[in-house]
Design an enzyme around this catalytic site. Structure first.
Site, short mmCIF file in Angstrom:
data_model
loop_
_atom_site.label_atom_id
_atom_site.label_comp_id
_atom_site.label_asym_id
_atom_site.label_seq_id
_atom_site.Cartn_x
_atom_site.Cartn_y
_atom_site.Cartn_z
N LYS A 48 0.81 -1.20 0.00
CA LYS A 48 0.00 0.00 0.00
C LYS A 48 0.85 1.25 0.00
O LYS A 48 0.39 2.35 -0.29
CB LYS A 48 -0.88 0.01 1.26
CG LYS A 48 -1.76 -1.19 1.42
CD LYS A 48 -2.38 -1.21 2.84
CE LYS A 48 -2.62 -2.63 3.25
NZ LYS A 48 -2.93 -2.73 4.69
N GLY A 49 2.12 1.08 0.37
CA GLY A 49 2.97 2.25 0.63
C GLY A 49 3.09 3.23 -0.51
O GLY A 49 3.19 4.44 -0.29
N GLU A 104 7.56 2.24 -6.14
CA GLU A 104 7.65 1.82 -4.74
C GLU A 104 7.79 3.06 -3.85
O GLU A 104 8.23 4.12 -4.31
CB GLU A 104 8.87 0.88 -4.67
CG GLU A 104 9.24 0.23 -3.40
CD GLU A 104 8.20 -0.49 -2.61
OE1 GLU A 104 7.13 0.08 -2.37
OE2 GLU A 104 8.49 -1.61 -2.13
N ASP A 108 14.88 0.22 0.94
CA ASP A 108 15.61 0.14 2.20
C ASP A 108 16.72 -0.91 2.02
O ASP A 108 17.76 -0.63 1.45
CB ASP A 108 14.59 -0.23 3.28
CG ASP A 108 15.13 -0.18 4.69
OD1 ASP A 108 15.96 0.69 4.98
OD2 ASP A 108 14.73 -1.02 5.52
N LYS A 136 17.07 4.82 0.70
CA LYS A 136 17.93 4.82 1.90
C LYS A 136 19.17 3.98 1.58
O LYS A 136 19.27 2.83 2.01
CB LYS A 136 17.18 4.10 3.04
CG LYS A 136 16.53 5.00 4.07
CD LYS A 136 16.21 4.18 5.32
CE LYS A 136 14.74 4.07 5.57
NZ LYS A 136 14.40 3.33 6.80
#
Ligand code: IMP
Ligand code: MG
Length: 188
Positions: A48-49, A104, A108, A136
């Protein structure tokens, strides 16, 4: 007091304001429009991000694109990756011979996208690029390059503009650093 808590109380700081996000997404949309001129990319939203970023981004792209959605899970109620990627909802349509752009929220460790990239290439996509709102790079455990990104961020857990902690904070219009006290309190 509990009834006076707002989402903002749980933030250590705001990293990107609504205006900064809007401008960065606009610029990325223009870039993708130029790069894919004459093509019809399939934009794949990783739910869902990425949902908020995705819906803003596709409106900044002036191309006859199509959209599709996938749900993958790697986290649960934790700020640390479990290392496992589970495919919960697959694409509706074939991507054979298509130019695919996977959208997305954040990269990470890189595990989620590394898995998805291999999967989608094995299905015969003619090209595959990754667009992530945030990157990141300091946290990467598998080599993965992000083709399009809006911001590179330091190693901190961030929420807002689609990004969650334990499913909350997705509706914050800004991106902020979550106060460690929020998740430390839960794990202690
Ligand atoms: P990766 O597989 O470790 O690259 O993790 C990617 C996924 O972890 C993202 O799609 C997010 O759902 C989640 N994630 C990683 N870092 C953060 C963060 O700082 N805030 C919220 N979610 C994050
Ligand atoms: Mg998430």
């Amino acid at each position: 007091m509990e009834n006076q808590r707002t989402l903002y109380n749980d933030l250590e700081s705001i990293l990107y304001t609504k205006e900064q996000l809007k401008e960065a997404v606009q610029q990325l949309g223009e870039r993708i429009t130029r790069d894919y001129k004459g093509r019809k990319p399939v934009m794949v939203c990783i739910l869902k991000g990425a949902s908020l970023f995705f819906s803003d981004l596709i409106r900044e792209i002036d191309l006859p694109l199509t959209i599709d959605f996938m749900v993958v899970s790697s986290y649960g109620a934790s700020t640390v990756s479990s290392g496992e990627v589970r495919l919960i909802k697959d694409l509706d349509r074939s991507i054979l011979g298509k130019d695919v752009i996977v959208v997305e929220d954040i990269v990470d460790t890189g595990m989620t996208l590394n898995y998805l990239k291999k999967l989608l290439i094995s299905r015969g996509a003619s090209s595959l690029r990754i667009a992530a709102l945030l990157d990141k790079p300091a946290r990467r455990t598998v080599p993965l390059s992000v083709d399009y990104t809006c911001f590179e961020i330091p190693d901190a857990f961030v929420v807002g503009y689609g990004l969650d902690y334990d499913e909350v904070y997705r509706n914050l219009p800004e991106v902020g650093i979550l106060s460690p006290s929020v998740y430390q309190a839960k794990t202690e």
